[in-house]
Design a protein around this motif. Sequence first.
Motif, PDB file in Angstrom:
ATOM      1  N   ARG A   1       0.826  -1.208   0.000  1.00 15.03           N
ATOM      2  CA  ARG A   1       0.000   0.000   0.000  1.00 15.03           C
ATOM      3  C   ARG A   1       0.863   1.261   0.000  1.00 15.03           C
ATOM      4  N   ARG A   2       1.864   1.307   0.869  1.00 16.38           N
ATOM      5  CA  ARG A   2       2.715   2.496   0.938  1.00 16.38           C
ATOM      6  C   ARG A   2       3.548   2.650  -0.336  1.00 16.38           C
TER       7      ARG A   2
ATOM      8  N   ARG B   1       2.651   1.691  -3.426  1.00 12.83           N
ATOM      9  CA  ARG B   1       1.753   2.220  -4.467  1.00 12.83           C
ATOM     10  C   ARG B   1       1.470   3.704  -4.239  1.00 12.83           C
ATOM     11  N   ASP B   2       1.212   4.073  -2.990  1.00  8.69           N
ATOM     12  CA  ASP B   2       0.982   5.490  -2.672  1.00  8.69           C
ATOM     13  C   ASP B   2       2.213   6.321  -3.027  1.00  8.69           C
TER      14      ASP B   2
ATOM     15  N   LEU C   1       2.413   9.210  -5.887  1.00  5.15           N
ATOM     16  CA  LEU C   1       2.701  10.584  -5.474  1.00  5.15           C
ATOM     17  C   LEU C   1       4.014  11.091  -6.076  1.00  5.15           C
TER      18      LEU C   1
ATOM     19  N   TYR D   1       0.540   2.447 -11.183  1.00  7.27           N
ATOM     20  CA  TYR D   1       1.578   3.201 -10.488  1.00  7.27           C
ATOM     21  C   TYR D   1       1.729   4.607 -11.040  1.00  7.27           C
TER      22      TYR D   1
END
Length: 191
Positions: A120-121, A123-124, A128, A182
């Motif tokens: 999760r982190r 992908r975030d 970003l 992504y």
Amino acid sequence: MDYRLEAVHEVMFAMWASRSRATRSFERGAQGEMFVLRELAFQGPRTPSQLAEAMGATSGRVSTILAALTKKDWIVRTADPKDRRSVVVELSDEGRRAFRQHGDELVKRLEWVFSQMGERRTRDFVGLLGEFMTYLSICNPDGPEPTSEQVQAAFERNRALHERMLAMTRDGGRICRAQASYHPTMPPTQA
């Protein structure tokens, strides 16, 4: 302190104050020999002027890089069939091997980092970072702030480049596992 100014300080710290050997190695690779090897691997034979344009570098800088690659037997120079006064540069078998090995090592290192961060982190972060880099790509320190049209064009250009990169990597290399999710989508408009 305003969140924007605080974020600027945090980004500057992350970029300049905590530079690791890996970060310096990645930067060197992005600015020199590995950039040329990557360009030749993905685009095929190129003239030195095409390489200079792709790098945004001077012909002198490219000549220096090509000389180093020639000494390592990673490239082959031949006369350009269209213009005998010019040369075409392409990867040698040894250059292809070196490029694959460097790419495999880079992927291993990044996979380790992302395994520490979790899915999760990761992908975030990747989404970003892509959005951040898109905005940064159109910032001109000496000019006005980009218009909404320029922002939209930058995101469209990066989406097209991302799709091209995925197409080029589908047939080879471990990086083909990258997913389009992504890549950042156009950010929401600010109210």
